[in-house]
Design a protein around this motif. Structure first.
Motif, PDB file in Angstrom:
ATOM      1  N   PHE A   1      18.941 -20.264  -3.468  1.00 20.93           N
ATOM      2  CA  PHE A   1      19.230 -20.786  -4.800  1.00 20.93           C
ATOM      3  C   PHE A   1      20.190 -19.844  -5.519  1.00 20.93           C
ATOM      4  N   ARG A   2      20.775 -20.353  -6.605  1.00 17.87           N
ATOM      5  CA  ARG A   2      21.734 -19.534  -7.348  1.00 17.87           C
ATOM      6  C   ARG A   2      20.991 -18.377  -8.020  1.00 17.87           C
ATOM      7  N   GLY A   3      21.548 -17.183  -7.934  1.00 13.51           N
ATOM      8  CA  GLY A   3      20.911 -16.027  -8.551  1.00 13.51           C
ATOM      9  C   GLY A   3      19.839 -15.403  -7.675  1.00 13.51           C
ATOM     10  N   ARG A   4      19.820 -15.785  -6.388  1.00 15.45           N
ATOM     11  CA  ARG A   4      18.791 -15.275  -5.498  1.00 15.45           C
ATOM     12  C   ARG A   4      18.919 -13.767  -5.280  1.00 15.45           C
ATOM     13  N   THR A   5      20.167 -13.290  -5.119  1.00 19.61           N
ATOM     14  CA  THR A   5      20.385 -11.869  -4.852  1.00 19.61           C
ATOM     15  C   THR A   5      19.843 -11.021  -5.995  1.00 19.61           C
ATOM     16  N   LEU A   6      20.157 -11.426  -7.230  1.00 20.79           N
ATOM     17  CA  LEU A   6      19.665 -10.688  -8.395  1.00 20.79           C
ATOM     18  C   LEU A   6      18.139 -10.722  -8.422  1.00 20.79           C
ATOM     19  N   PHE A   7      17.584 -11.906  -8.152  1.00 18.85           N
ATOM     20  CA  PHE A   7      16.128 -12.060  -8.185  1.00 18.85           C
ATOM     21  C   PHE A   7      15.467 -11.153  -7.147  1.00 18.85           C
ATOM     22  N   ALA A   8      16.001 -11.199  -5.909  1.00  9.92           N
ATOM     23  CA  ALA A   8      15.426 -10.371  -4.840  1.00  9.92           C
ATOM     24  C   ALA A   8      15.533  -8.892  -5.205  1.00  9.92           C
ATOM     25  N   GLY A   9      16.653  -8.523  -5.820  1.00 15.45           N
ATOM     26  CA  GLY A   9      16.839  -7.129  -6.230  1.00 15.45           C
ATOM     27  C   GLY A   9      15.835  -6.716  -7.289  1.00 15.45           C
ATOM     28  N   MET A  10      15.624  -7.606  -8.269  1.00 14.74           N
ATOM     29  CA  MET A  10      14.687  -7.273  -9.347  1.00 14.74           C
ATOM     30  C   MET A  10      13.261  -7.209  -8.840  1.00 14.74           C
ATOM     31  N   VAL A  11      12.978  -7.939  -7.754  1.00 19.18           N
ATOM     32  CA  VAL A  11      11.623  -7.926  -7.213  1.00 19.18           C
ATOM     33  C   VAL A  11      11.358  -6.630  -6.447  1.00 19.18           C
ATOM     34  N   THR A  12      12.363  -6.159  -5.680  1.00 19.00           N
ATOM     35  CA  THR A  12      12.089  -4.989  -4.825  1.00 19.00           C
ATOM     36  C   THR A  12      12.379  -3.658  -5.504  1.00 19.00           C
ATOM     37  N   ALA A  13      13.333  -3.624  -6.436  1.00 18.24           N
ATOM     38  CA  ALA A  13      13.706  -2.328  -7.029  1.00 18.24           C
ATOM     39  C   ALA A  13      12.527  -1.595  -7.687  1.00 18.24           C
ATOM     40  N   PRO A  14      11.604  -2.302  -8.380  1.00 19.78           N
ATOM     41  CA  PRO A  14      10.496  -1.555  -9.002  1.00 19.78           C
ATOM     42  C   PRO A  14       9.622  -0.805  -8.005  1.00 19.78           C
ATOM     43  N   LEU A  15       9.693  -1.162  -6.704  1.00 18.35           N
ATOM     44  CA  LEU A  15       8.892  -0.452  -5.704  1.00 18.35           C
ATOM     45  C   LEU A  15       9.268   1.013  -5.623  1.00 18.35           C
ATOM     46  N   VAL A  16      10.554   1.303  -5.802  1.00 17.42           N
ATOM     47  CA  VAL A  16      10.997   2.684  -5.618  1.00 17.42           C
ATOM     48  C   VAL A  16      11.491   3.324  -6.910  1.00 17.42           C
ATOM     49  N   MET A  17      11.664   2.540  -7.970  1.00 13.12           N
ATOM     50  CA  MET A  17      12.209   3.095  -9.221  1.00 13.12           C
ATOM     51  C   MET A  17      11.344   4.261  -9.719  1.00 13.12           C
ATOM     52  N   PRO A  18      11.975   5.433  -9.994  1.00 16.35           N
ATOM     53  CA  PRO A  18      11.167   6.535 -10.527  1.00 16.35           C
ATOM     54  C   PRO A  18      10.419   6.113 -11.790  1.00 16.35           C
ATOM     55  N   GLU A  19       9.164   6.565 -11.871  1.00  8.48           N
ATOM     56  CA  GLU A  19       8.292   6.110 -12.960  1.00  8.48           C
ATOM     57  C   GLU A  19       8.831   6.502 -14.329  1.00  8.48           C
ATOM     58  N   VAL A  20       9.477   7.668 -14.432  1.00  9.67           N
ATOM     59  CA  VAL A  20       9.955   8.074 -15.759  1.00  9.67           C
ATOM     60  C   VAL A  20      10.986   7.089 -16.283  1.00  9.67           C
ATOM     61  N   ILE A  21      11.800   6.510 -15.386  1.00  5.64           N
ATOM     62  CA  ILE A  21      12.822   5.551 -15.828  1.00  5.64           C
ATOM     63  C   ILE A  21      12.153   4.245 -16.261  1.00  5.64           C
ATOM     64  N   THR A  22      11.233   3.745 -15.443  1.00  5.86           N
ATOM     65  CA  THR A  22      10.519   2.519 -15.810  1.00  5.86           C
ATOM     66  C   THR A  22       9.811   2.700 -17.145  1.00  5.86           C
ATOM     67  N   GLY A  23       9.121   3.826 -17.286  1.00  5.80           N
ATOM     68  CA  GLY A  23       8.356   4.068 -18.512  1.00  5.80           C
ATOM     69  C   GLY A  23       9.251   4.148 -19.729  1.00  5.80           C
ATOM     70  N   LEU A  24      10.302   4.963 -19.636  1.00  7.28           N
ATOM     71  CA  LEU A  24      11.212   5.132 -20.779  1.00  7.28           C
ATOM     72  C   LEU A  24      11.856   3.805 -21.145  1.00  7.28           C
ATOM     73  N   SER A  25      12.366   3.066 -20.129  1.00  6.36           N
ATOM     74  CA  SER A  25      13.110   1.853 -20.438  1.00  6.36           C
ATOM     75  C   SER A  25      12.198   0.812 -21.082  1.00  6.36           C
ATOM     76  N   LEU A  26      10.953   0.693 -20.598  1.00  2.20           N
ATOM     77  CA  LEU A  26      10.047  -0.293 -21.195  1.00  2.20           C
ATOM     78  C   LEU A  26       9.660   0.094 -22.606  1.00  2.20           C
ATOM     79  N   LEU A  27       9.462   1.398 -22.826  1.00  4.23           N
ATOM     80  CA  LEU A  27       9.121   1.804 -24.188  1.00  4.23           C
ATOM     81  C   LEU A  27      10.256   1.442 -25.145  1.00  4.23           C
ATOM     82  N   LEU A  28      11.509   1.709 -24.729  1.00  7.09           N
ATOM     83  CA  LEU A  28      12.645   1.393 -25.595  1.00  7.09           C
ATOM     84  C   LEU A  28      12.700  -0.107 -25.876  1.00  7.09           C
ATOM     85  N   LEU A  29      12.366  -0.926 -24.858  1.00  6.37           N
ATOM     86  CA  LEU A  29      12.323  -2.379 -25.068  1.00  6.37           C
ATOM     87  C   LEU A  29      11.242  -2.736 -26.097  1.00  6.37           C
TER      88      LEU A  29
END
Lengths: 265, 312
Positions: free
Chosen positions: A93-121
């Motif tokens: 489907f259209r946008g599949r690459t972005l979707f697949a990327g968004m699904v797998t990237a959080p597996l390895v994303m350093p926690e400090v980045i996830t934490g900081l970015s969500l807090l800012l949101l």
């Protein structure tokens, strides 16, 4: 691979498992120590387990963490299963690459980045919408986001193994797609969904960094309490808490594997 | 070439297909969730990293602001990044993180590969137990295992007590609060992430290939190098990415096991955010870290889509 195990492999395994397990075994051993000093043996005692029962900070932290982990796992199992369906069954489907990327990237994303970015949101959202207030709810949202990635991995690998001809046969016999999913697909993938739920629960229950970023005043999870206590130095109460945790997790893993093993056999 | 009207008609027809609405919901819900709570936050970090810091809540200048004469002013500054480059502290922590993560990954590959190989070559009735013993730490709390490492490594901990009672050393080795403790902590916590994918790759290797190599006269060592190792490379790559990427941004391990001698970028980000309350600089640190990790993360994504989804 067969034949005798070479001496090299045996010594590697012995050393490797010693490395993995001696810190844990010594932690459990000293949780039954009479003395306050964690490393000097002064006789057997279970008093630190008793003290744990009266440690209100740790108990309320544990209660909060259990609630968060339960909600996280329940949200993540829904999102992750839907995402797994989309990735395995919907073709390109259209946008599949972005979707697949968004699904797998959080597996390895350093926690400090996830934490900081969500807090800012959350701060930005609070400024514009007046919602959400930071606390338990924001931790659940943050945890569900990365836990979804783990659930997706677990469910999609099961979904990929299923023989699609079963579903096609049901369709040919006139079953509506929703019914096919309910009667054929879900019964086949529920063990994977359960495993994903448990994994999400454990990850959420254990998380320190993301919770610290996204929590608000007053919401202190168990890992946050443990971390501030460990920063002050080792304490036998933490050893006792860790021992309980290790025993619970180990028996759960063993039981889950026995069940899975028997199903396969 | 499809005319717009035709393609619209095709879409309507598609929507009327059985299950189309269900498919749309199944896709839109997780898509929207991840876009809102994963992608958008990263864009906000990018935005705030070029904002000016001010005292207040939130402690940064808005990028867009309606000026008095009703024109939009854009406040955009790269001073946060200039600060990162000018101040040695940031550069040293950045390079140190890469070095620590790279060396720990390498050590994990060697240790993890040997252990995975040992498990695969052991008799079947042992394999189940050996694998369980790898999976249990994987499920056990990360924080608790780091805590266990403190009791293991400190001056009067298990390692030092053992070595002293054996008479190998007279006084305790200072391992805690050194870079060595950080290396040990990272390898210890991430080892299951290395062993499991390598084990999976080794287990899939067809033993008849090794027999063929040996029939053709290859020594075991050569057969390993030419057959087993190349076939298990996907496992090594997956394991290395699973260790390297999170290790670069690691906070808990350097904070609890390391000392002042082992600054890491995750610790710097934490301090900028919680101690200095400088959100723009913390965001700039995050962006610098992301710039380093974007290629490994994309490699992992590509790898994962082949590895987890098989045929698609």
């Amino acid at each position: 691979m067969n034949g005798r195990l070479p001496w090299f492999a045996i010594s590697v395994l012995v050393l490797g498992y010693l490395f993995l397990y001696s810190p844990i075994v010594s932690l459990i051993f000293y949780s039954f120590n009479e003395s306050r000093l964690v490393t000097v043996w002064a006789g057997f005692s279970t008093k630190w387990y008793g003290a744990l029962m009266h440690n209100d900070a740790l108990l309320s932290g544990a209660w909060l963490s259990l609630q968060i982990a339960f909600l996280t796992a329940s949200v993540a199992v829904v999102l992750g299963t839907l995402a797994a369906f989309a990735l395995i069954r919907f073709g390109n489907f259209r946008g599949r690459t972005l979707f697949a990327g968004m699904v797998t990237a959080p597996l390895v994303m350093p926690e400090v980045i996830t934490g900081l970015s969500l807090l800012l949101l959350f701060v930005a959202m609070e400024g514009v919408l007046g919602w959400p207030e930071r606390g338990m709810m924001t931790i659940v949202i943050a945890h569900a986001t990365f836990a979804t990635a783990y659930v997706t991995v677990v469910v999609q690998s099961r979904l990929g193994q299923i023989d699609m001809s079963l579903e096609e046969a049901a369709m040919d016999l006139g079953a509506r797609p929703f019914k096919v999913v309910r009667v054929i697909t879900l019964p086949l993938i529920w063990p994977a969904m359960l495993a994903g739920w448990l994994l999400a629960f454990t990850l959420s229950f254990d998380d320190l960094v993301i919770a610290t970023f996204t929590s608000g005043p007053g919401a202190k999870t168990l890992p946050m309490e443990v971390f501030s206590s460990v920063r002050m130095g080792v304490s036998p109460q933490i050893n006792a808490l860790a021992t309980i945790f290790i025993v619970v997790v180990t028996s759960m893993v063993v039981i889950a594997n026995q069940v899975a093993f028997r199903r396969r056999a | 070439m499809k005319s717009p009207a035709k393609s619209f008609a095709a879409r309507v027809r598609k929507l009327n297909q059985p299950g189309a609405a269900g498919r749309m919901t199944a896709l839109v819900i997780p898509y929207a969730w991840l876009a809102l709570f994963f992608l958008l936050p990263l864009l906000i970090v990018l935005k705030i990293s070029v904002a000016e810091s001010v005292m207040g809540i939130p402690p940064y200048e808005p990028l867009l602001r309606l000026a008095e004469n009703a024109t939009v002013q854009i406040h955009l500054t790269f001073s946060n990044f200039v600060l990162l480059l000018r101040d040695d502290m940031y550069v040293v922590a950045y390079l140190n993180s890469v070095k620590i993560a790279a060396i720990s990954t390498l050590v994990s590959v060697v240790v993890g590969y040997s252990m995975a190989y040992g498990i695969v070559s052991s008799p079947l009735r042992w394999r189940y137990l050996l694998l369980m013993l790898i999976i249990i730490p994987f499920w056990t709390s990360f924080l608790i295992r780091i805590y266990a490492m403190i009791g293991f490594l400190k001056d009067n901990g298990l390692v030092n007590n053992l070595l002293m009672s054996l008479g190998v050393i007279d006084q305790p080795l200072a391992i805690m609060y050194t870079p060595l403790a950080v290396y040990i902590g990272i390898v210890y916590s991430y080892l299951p992430f290395m062993i499991l994918p390598i084990y999976a790759a080794l287990e899939r290797t067809d033993p008849s290939l090794l027999e063929a190599a040996s029939d053709l006269g290859a020594r075991p060592w050569k057969a390993f190098l030419r057959v087993t190792l190349p076939l298990s490379m996907p496992g090594v790559v997956a394991g290395s990415l699973l260790v390297f990427i999170p290790a670069v941004g690691e906070f808990v391990i350097p904070e609890l096991l390391g000392g002042l001698g082992s600054p890491m970028i995750g610790k710097v980000l934490w301090a900028e955010f919680f101690n200095n309350r400088d959100w723009p600089v913390a965001s700039a640190v995050a962006v610098a870290m992301l710039a380093l990790l974007v290629v490994p993360v994309m490699m992992f994504d590509r790898f994962a889509s082949r590895y987890f989804r098989g045929r698609s």
